[in-house]
Design a protein around this motif. Structure first.
Motif, PDB file in Angstrom:
ATOM      1  N   ARG A 281       0.824  -1.213   0.000  1.00 27.78           N
ATOM      2  CA  ARG A 281       0.000   0.000   0.000  1.00 27.78           C
ATOM      3  C   ARG A 281       0.857   1.261   0.000  1.00 27.78           C
ATOM      4  NH1 ARG A 281      -4.806   0.565  -2.056  1.00 27.78           N
ATOM      5  NH2 ARG A 281      -5.354  -1.427  -1.111  1.00 27.78           N
ATOM      6  N   LEU A 282       1.980   1.224   0.702  1.00 24.92           N
ATOM      7  CA  LEU A 282       2.844   2.411   0.730  1.00 24.92           C
ATOM      8  C   LEU A 282       3.427   2.689  -0.656  1.00 24.92           C
ATOM      9  CD1 LEU A 282       4.905   2.103   4.026  1.00 24.92           C
ATOM     10  CD2 LEU A 282       3.154   3.787   3.468  1.00 24.92           C
ATOM     11  N   GLU A 283       3.923   1.638  -1.298  1.00 23.99           N
ATOM     12  CA  GLU A 283       4.472   1.834  -2.640  1.00 23.99           C
ATOM     13  C   GLU A 283       3.396   2.376  -3.568  1.00 23.99           C
ATOM     14  OE1 GLU A 283       7.786  -1.752  -2.258  1.00 23.99           O
ATOM     15  OE2 GLU A 283       5.833  -2.161  -3.115  1.00 23.99           O
ATOM     16  N   ASN A 284       2.189   1.866  -3.406  1.00 22.84           N
ATOM     17  CA  ASN A 284       1.087   2.307  -4.256  1.00 22.84           C
ATOM     18  C   ASN A 284       0.715   3.764  -3.995  1.00 22.84           C
ATOM     19  OD1 ASN A 284      -2.211   2.491  -4.332  1.00 22.84           O
ATOM     20  ND2 ASN A 284      -1.349   1.429  -6.086  1.00 22.84           N
ATOM     21  N   MET A 285       0.635   4.141  -2.741  1.00 22.89           N
ATOM     22  CA  MET A 285       0.118   5.473  -2.399  1.00 22.89           C
ATOM     23  C   MET A 285       1.141   6.576  -2.659  1.00 22.89           C
ATOM     24  SD  MET A 285      -3.036   5.123  -1.092  1.00 22.89           S
ATOM     25  CE  MET A 285      -3.520   6.137   0.304  1.00 22.89           C
ATOM     26  N   ARG A 286       2.417   6.283  -2.405  1.00 27.73           N
ATOM     27  CA  ARG A 286       3.378   7.387  -2.522  1.00 27.73           C
ATOM     28  C   ARG A 286       4.150   7.366  -3.826  1.00 27.73           C
ATOM     29  NH1 ARG A 286       8.126   5.752   1.833  1.00 27.73           N
ATOM     30  NH2 ARG A 286       8.760   3.869   0.781  1.00 27.73           N
ATOM     31  N   SER A 287       4.167   6.218  -4.512  1.00 31.63           N
ATOM     32  CA  SER A 287       5.029   6.154  -5.686  1.00 31.63           C
ATOM     33  C   SER A 287       4.494   5.240  -6.783  1.00 31.63           C
ATOM     34  CB  SER A 287       6.414   5.674  -5.262  1.00 31.63           C
ATOM     35  OG  SER A 287       6.316   4.549  -4.410  1.00 31.63           O
ATOM     36  N   GLY A 288       3.264   4.798  -6.656  1.00 31.56           N
ATOM     37  CA  GLY A 288       2.645   4.035  -7.735  1.00 31.56           C
ATOM     38  C   GLY A 288       1.994   5.011  -8.696  1.00 31.56           C
ATOM     39  N   ASP A 289       0.826   4.654  -9.173  1.00 30.13           N
ATOM     40  CA  ASP A 289       0.135   5.525 -10.134  1.00 30.13           C
ATOM     41  C   ASP A 289      -1.142   6.086  -9.523  1.00 30.13           C
ATOM     42  OD1 ASP A 289       2.074   4.789 -12.069  1.00 30.13           O
ATOM     43  OD2 ASP A 289       0.990   2.923 -12.403  1.00 30.13           O
ATOM     44  N   ALA A 290      -1.111   6.339  -8.218  1.00 31.07           N
ATOM     45  CA  ALA A 290      -2.354   6.618  -7.497  1.00 31.07           C
ATOM     46  C   ALA A 290      -2.843   8.058  -7.619  1.00 31.07           C
ATOM     47  CB  ALA A 290      -2.181   6.270  -6.015  1.00 31.07           C
ATOM     48  N   MET A 352      -2.591  25.055 -18.026  1.00 28.19           N
ATOM     49  CA  MET A 352      -1.175  25.083 -17.655  1.00 28.19           C
ATOM     50  C   MET A 352      -0.847  23.869 -16.801  1.00 28.19           C
ATOM     51  SD  MET A 352      -0.795  29.069 -16.567  1.00 28.19           S
ATOM     52  CE  MET A 352       0.981  29.205 -16.787  1.00 28.19           C
ATOM     53  N   SER A 353       0.230  23.218 -17.167  1.00 29.90           N
ATOM     54  CA  SER A 353       0.665  22.052 -16.418  1.00 29.90           C
ATOM     55  C   SER A 353       2.111  22.261 -16.002  1.00 29.90           C
ATOM     56  CB  SER A 353       0.534  20.807 -17.303  1.00 29.90           C
ATOM     57  OG  SER A 353       0.965  19.671 -16.606  1.00 29.90           O
ATOM     58  N   VAL A 354       2.385  22.109 -14.721  1.00 27.71           N
ATOM     59  CA  VAL A 354       3.755  22.323 -14.240  1.00 27.71           C
ATOM     60  C   VAL A 354       4.263  21.107 -13.483  1.00 27.71           C
ATOM     61  CG1 VAL A 354       3.624  24.827 -14.070  1.00 27.71           C
ATOM     62  CG2 VAL A 354       2.961  23.433 -12.114  1.00 27.71           C
ATOM     63  N   THR A 355       5.567  20.910 -13.579  1.00 27.36           N
ATOM     64  CA  THR A 355       6.195  19.858 -12.780  1.00 27.36           C
ATOM     65  C   THR A 355       6.522  20.387 -11.383  1.00 27.36           C
ATOM     66  OG1 THR A 355       8.306  20.507 -13.754  1.00 27.36           O
ATOM     67  CG2 THR A 355       7.254  18.548 -14.666  1.00 27.36           C
ATOM     68  N   THR A 356       6.408  19.505 -10.411  1.00 29.12           N
ATOM     69  CA  THR A 356       6.843  19.787  -9.037  1.00 29.12           C
ATOM     70  C   THR A 356       7.458  18.508  -8.487  1.00 29.12           C
ATOM     71  OG1 THR A 356       4.812  19.019  -8.009  1.00 29.12           O
ATOM     72  CG2 THR A 356       4.872  21.347  -8.653  1.00 29.12           C
ATOM     73  N   ASN A 357       8.013  18.605  -7.287  1.00 30.79           N
ATOM     74  CA  ASN A 357       8.610  17.420  -6.674  1.00 30.79           C
ATOM     75  C   ASN A 357       7.583  16.645  -5.849  1.00 30.79           C
ATOM     76  OD1 ASN A 357      11.059  19.596  -6.831  1.00 30.79           O
ATOM     77  ND2 ASN A 357      11.706  17.508  -7.284  1.00 30.79           N
ATOM     78  N   LYS A 358       6.486  16.325  -6.524  1.00 28.50           N
ATOM     79  CA  LYS A 358       5.475  15.443  -5.940  1.00 28.50           C
ATOM     80  C   LYS A 358       5.391  14.193  -6.803  1.00 28.50           C
ATOM     81  CE  LYS A 358       2.286  18.747  -3.810  1.00 28.50           C
ATOM     82  NZ  LYS A 358       0.866  19.132  -3.698  1.00 28.50           N
ATOM     83  N   ALA A 359       4.709  13.179  -6.293  1.00 30.83           N
ATOM     84  CA  ALA A 359       4.517  11.965  -7.071  1.00 30.83           C
ATOM     85  C   ALA A 359       3.813  12.310  -8.384  1.00 30.83           C
ATOM     86  CB  ALA A 359       3.710  10.942  -6.294  1.00 30.83           C
ATOM     87  N   VAL A 360       4.033  11.468  -9.381  1.00 28.83           N
ATOM     88  CA  VAL A 360       3.513  11.742 -10.719  1.00 28.83           C
ATOM     89  C   VAL A 360       1.990  11.610 -10.741  1.00 28.83           C
ATOM     90  CG1 VAL A 360       3.707  11.108 -13.132  1.00 28.83           C
ATOM     91  CG2 VAL A 360       5.607  10.690 -11.584  1.00 28.83           C
ATOM     92  N   GLN A 361       1.349  12.573 -11.367  1.00 25.31           N
ATOM     93  CA  GLN A 361      -0.096  12.509 -11.528  1.00 25.31           C
ATOM     94  C   GLN A 361      -0.452  11.554 -12.668  1.00 25.31           C
ATOM     95  OE1 GLN A 361      -3.294  15.383 -13.486  1.00 25.31           O
ATOM     96  NE2 GLN A 361      -2.173  16.421 -11.888  1.00 25.31           N
ATOM     97  N   GLU A 362      -1.403  10.690 -12.424  1.00 28.41           N
ATOM     98  CA  GLU A 362      -1.859   9.778 -13.474  1.00 28.41           C
ATOM     99  C   GLU A 362      -3.366   9.938 -13.647  1.00 28.41           C
ATOM    100  OE1 GLU A 362      -0.067   8.257 -15.503  1.00 28.41           O
ATOM    101  OE2 GLU A 362       1.903   8.003 -14.599  1.00 28.41           O
ATOM    102  N   ALA A 363      -3.923   9.072 -14.478  1.00 30.43           N
ATOM    103  CA  ALA A 363      -5.346   9.186 -14.786  1.00 30.43           C
ATOM    104  C   ALA A 363      -6.199   8.792 -13.589  1.00 30.43           C
ATOM    105  CB  ALA A 363      -5.683   8.282 -15.968  1.00 30.43           C
TER     106      ALA A 363
END
Lengths: 800, 153
Positions: A281-290, A352-363
């Motif tokens: 769940r941790l991998e999914n929530m912080r660094s998966g495609d969630a 406008m779409s900007v990059t930040t140092n957060k997990a990647v946004q997915e669908a």
């Protein structure tokens, strides 16, 4: 188009039939990735970055590799030398992404190394022994700060944090502002949330060196998945075989799984053994495609004193996270319903779409439509408030009228059909709006805060990918087809093939119902199979609320082709003109009423070539590849036809809370829903109820919140709060059907229903309850603490 | 996430004895909760290995400790940085020792730190109270050390 489409009267479509998938899930007989055991299988655990941005100085795996049962440790340097970067739909070649961080990580939790061991437990233990030496780098978390001059670039090679900045002017915006009586501005913010499926993402990859094929079993909902794997791993397209007969334990967009699969696929080829990666769940929530959209809307709206809304300027600033992902395109899809159900003459939209140092946004469910609907509906509430007009009256005044369909909105999309007024009228009557108002007033008299919220919005459905060529001119995609095949075997039984995995949408029920309807065969007698990707027709998976339209269309058209073939055979046997023959539930009827039975037609097709019409191939099979309705052209002049069909929903909700504790309680929830012809009413009901629950989470509870140091504070269910049976009320669904003129049975999509309007309605109800204090809470989720703090602050200032 | 810690403790030791204890790796290893190893790597520099459990998260932490701006036996600055499976941490602290008479000393300390990684994300809601608890454990152990020290002295 000639007039509104007629209501479809079918034998099986829309009838009260059991969802055929349900029994096996209820009985615990689903087959998920976790249930698949390959001989000699290895397991992966991941080493996560700790800082939001850091240069990777050295990764020392020696202590991990020394442990018994540990097979390999790889890092981004090794992986990136062997595989291609993951697909990036934008024209931003310097924003590269690999499954493991290369050179530096760009968000806390990003995977920097992968550990492979005989068991997952061993791999996890060993992952703790991998030493990662880093040097911290500057970082940026906030989308507006990321835009500022001199902001730390997440990808220094790209030069700035801007991934996309497009302004569209549709219609005479300035003139409409100038001629309007009044205008107002507002800012609302949609918080990062997810769909949080019960099952996290999982994949097994196995390289079969003798066949030279990579077998993949995955919990996947991803368009062009097999192609993307092949491209990234530098394989031929026919060297990847995705098995679609794997059940997916929930998705609504977040089962993207491509980085996980490329990683597991590389390891499987390197190590010559099957490799399984199932996220915890941790991998999914912080660094998966969630993570889904996170968006700031700045809106300016022009209107007349009588409530006519004339024009809107909207700037949507979206926080994409550390890589391009699908985030920028989630700003594109809402262009297809940018005015909601209203007749707004002109629109300026800046995406406008900007990059930040957060997990990647997915669908995430709705692909950006839910935030936009929330913004539009909040805007309508504010305009009504400003003018002192009832919120319902204001909406009624601006709604598109039923005689105006097909209706082209300023951005170039045509709405296919609808009767918004009828749906609203039904909801107000069947939902007892008068009673609800009386209840609200009674609660207020008791000292409670109570409010009613309304929201009217659209669900664009039938997913194409027009947003890709619209936002990226280098992209020439104009089809987003879906295929299906119907086979009649030598015993005359029917098998329909679907070419994707399903994550709870009931595609087997859909395909069987549709084929049964067309052929006049009981759907329970129709077999549904899922060939692997190499045996499949082209398709684009169940995204964009499309399968009722696309798979439904493909299966229906394939079945129609079977009828055409059956008639040809029957006519030949009767020596009649096929044009004079008809088909009814398997029987071909000739001009004089003569009948050829189904068994006879099947016998001819399968055994008696000599009885076939000249030039006809033996067998009885048909494939059909459905193009998305309306998808004729590429976008032009900044205008596009997005999805073809538009479902409508109207929410009416009563919220109450005590002014001190301020925990919002949903006392009544009524939704009017019109998704055209319903194929299976139980599936649509499930989608709608789940969507509302999801919307309650997005409005009141769920958020991936980061602290000032770039750490994700909500990565477990202790902190990422989900609605439970305590928060989700009983929902009254009021049904209405305006068929689509564009689809086989008049069906539209419903996979995102409920979620697309509930946040606006619930937020509106809270604001109605807060009216005495004049409080605006402009950011979702609206946590109970935010409400009680705002009331306390207002009272300190002497309000009300 | 950022954290601050400060406090004052009275210890049954003379300022010099307290100073000696607080700068002695053997004493520190004994008193720091979860400390498995404390190795001097140079003058006023140590490597430290911890094994800790915070909320649902347990794991290792390998850190570097540096003492600087020492003014024996009154004040000292400490820097800690490191990481492990638990997460990362870095902090700066200073302590001051004052003679409280009758063989006692007053120790005042204040520090701030930044915690990252798993422990910040998962353990954040309990991190502050855990830090307080660990600090208390440290001083309990330190007092015990001086009691034993006195008994054997």
């Amino acid at each position: 188009m000639s007039g509104p489409a007629k209501l479809f009267q079918g034998k099986y479509v829309s009838t009260d039939r059991r969802v055929r998938e349900d029994p096996r899930f209820v009985a615990g007989h689903g087959r998920f990735v976790q249930d698949i055991d390959r001989p000699g299988m290895l397991h992966v655990a991941l080493v996560a970055a700790q800082a939001p941005a850091a240069r990777i100085v050295k990764i020392d795996p020696s202590a991990a590799l020394a442990m018994e049962g540990v097979v390999d440790v790889i890092d981004g340097a090794e992986l990136s030398a062997a595989v291609n970067p993951l697909m990036n739909g934008l024209d931003t070649p310097k924003v590269q992404r690999f499954p493991l961080a290369v050179g530096q990580n760009r968000y806390a939790g990003e995977w920097v190394a992968a550990v492979v061991a005989e068991t997952r437990a061993l791999a996890e233990d060993a992952a703790e022994k991998v030493r990662v030496e880093t040097e911290k780098l500057g970082f940026v978390i906030d989308a507006e700060q990321a835009l500022e001059e001199g902001a730390t670039p997440v990808h220094p090679e790209h030069g700035s944090n801007l991934l996309l900045d497009r302004t569209f002017d549709w219609g005479p915006v300035d003139e409409d502002f100038a001629r309007s009586d009044d205008s107002l501005k507002l800012r609302v913010t949609w918080g990062r949330n997810s769909t949080v499926p019960i099952e996290t993402f999982g994949v097994i990859c196995e390289w079969n060196a003798w066949e030279k094929v990579l077998d993949v079993w995955a919990s996947i909902q991803m368009p062009k998945y097999a192609d993307q794997i092949a491209r990234a791993l530098k394989l031929h397209g026919n060297e990847v075989r995705v098995h679609y007969d794997v059940d997916v334990g929930g998705s609504y967009g977040v089962k993207r799984g491509i980085k996980q699969t490329v990683l597991a696929g590389y390891l499987a080829r390197k190590l010559g053994r099957p490799v399984r990666l199932i996220e915890d769940r941790l991998e999914n929530m912080r660094s998966g495609d969630a993570h889904g959209p996170e968006r700031i809307f700045d809106i300016e709206v022009a209107f007349d004193r009588d409530g006519t809304v004339n024009a809107m300027r909207m700037r949507a600033l979206d926080n994409a996270g550390a890589y391009a992902g699908r985030a920028p395109f989630q700003l594109g899809k809402p262009i297809g319903a940018i005015v909601g159900p209203y007749r707004i003459n002109s629109v300026q939209y800046r995406a406008m779409s900007v990059t930040t140092n957060k997990a990647v946004q997915e669908a995430v469910r709705g692909f950006g439509q839910a935030p936009t609907n929330y913004a539009i509906e909040t805007m309508m509430d504010r305009v009504a408030d400003h003018l002192g007009i009832d919120r319902l009256d204001l909406r009624q005044k601006n709604l598109i009228r039923p005689d105006e369909f097909p209706y082209e909105i300023p951005s170039g999309s045509k709405y296919d059909s609808g009767d918004y007024q009828a749906v609203i009228a039904k909801v107000l009557e069947q939902g007892d709006y008068d009673g609800m108002r009386a209840e609200r007033d009674r609660l207020r008299a008791e000292g409670m805060c109570a409010g009613i919220g309304v929201a009217a919005c659209l669900e664009p459905s039938g997913g194409n990918s027009s947003f890709e060529p619209l936002l990226n001119p280098a992209n020439r995609t104009s089809t987003w087809m879906e295929g299906s095949r119907v086979n009649i075997d030598a015993l005359g039984d029917v098998t329909v093939a679907i070419h994707t995995t399903s994550s709870g949408q009931g595609h087997e029920t859909l395909a069987a119902t549709v084929v049964g309807e067309v052929l006049g065969v009981d759907p329970d007698r129709v077999r549904v199979v899922r060939p692997d990707s190499l045996g499949s027709l082209p398709g684009n998976s169940p995204v964009g609320s499309r399968m009722a339209i696309m798979l439904g269309g493909a299966a229906a058209n394939a079945a129609r082709d079977i009828i055409r073939q059956a008639i040809a055979i029957g006519a030949h046997l009767m020596d009649a003109d096929p044009g004079d023959c008809s088909y009814d539930s398997g029987t071909v009827i000739g001009p004089g009423g003569a009948e050829i039975a189904w068994t006879e037609i099947v016998d001819v097709a399968h055994r008696r070539f000599h009885d076939l019409p000249k030039g006809t191939n033996p067998g009885l099979t048909a494939s059909f590849i459905q193009q998305v309705p309306t998808g004729e052209t590429l976008p032009k002049d900044g205008k596009a036809q997005m999805y073809p069909c538009y479902s409508f929903e109207f929410h009416l909700v009563l919220v109450a809370f005590a002014p001190v504790l301020a925990k919002p309680e949903l006392r009544r929830y009524v939704i009017g829903h019109d998704c055209g012809t319903v194929i299976n009413p139980h599936i649509v009901k499930g989608m709608t109820l789940g969507g509302i629950a999801h919307g309650i989470g997005a409005t009141l509870l769920e958020e991936f919140a980061y602290d000032g140091e770039g750490q994700l504070m909500t990565q477990s269910f202790l902190d990422y709060l989900m609605p439970s049976s305590h928060e989700v009320p009983e929902v009254q669904i009021v049904k209405h059907c305006t068929p689509s003129p564009l689809t086989e049975f008049g069906q539209k999509g419903s996979g995102e229903s409920g979620y697309l309007g509930s946040p606006a309605a619930i937020s509106g109800a809270i604001h109605d309850a807060l009216k005495p204090w004049g409080i605006h809470l402009n950011k979702l989720p609206i946590r109970m603490a935010a409400i009680s703090d705002a009331i306390a602050a207002a009272e300190e200032k002497g309000h009300p | 996430m950022k954290m601050e810690l400060s406090g004052t403790e009275e210890i049954n030791a003379t300022p010099q004895a307290l100073w000696d204890g607080l700068t002695d790796p053997d004493v520190l290893q004994k008193c720091i909760p979860g400390c498995k190893e404390m190795t001097a790597t140079g003058p006023d520099a140590y490597d430290m290995k911890l094994q800790l459990k915070v909320a649902a998260v347990g794991g290792s932490f390998d850190g570097k400790v540096r003492l600087h701006d020492k003014s024996e036996p009154d004040t000292c600055h400490i820097e800690v940085s490191g990481g492990g499976s638990l997460g990362t941490g870095e902090g700066r602290a200073q302590f001051a020792i004052a003679d409280a008479g009758a063989g006692k000393s007053t120790l005042s300390y204040e520090g701030e730190g930044e915690i990252g990684g798993l422990v910040a994300g998962v353990g954040q809601r309990v991190l502050k109270s855990v830090a307080k608890h660990l600090t208390k454990q440290f001083f309990t152990a330190l007092r015990k050390h001086f009691e034993e020290h006195d008994a054997t002295a």
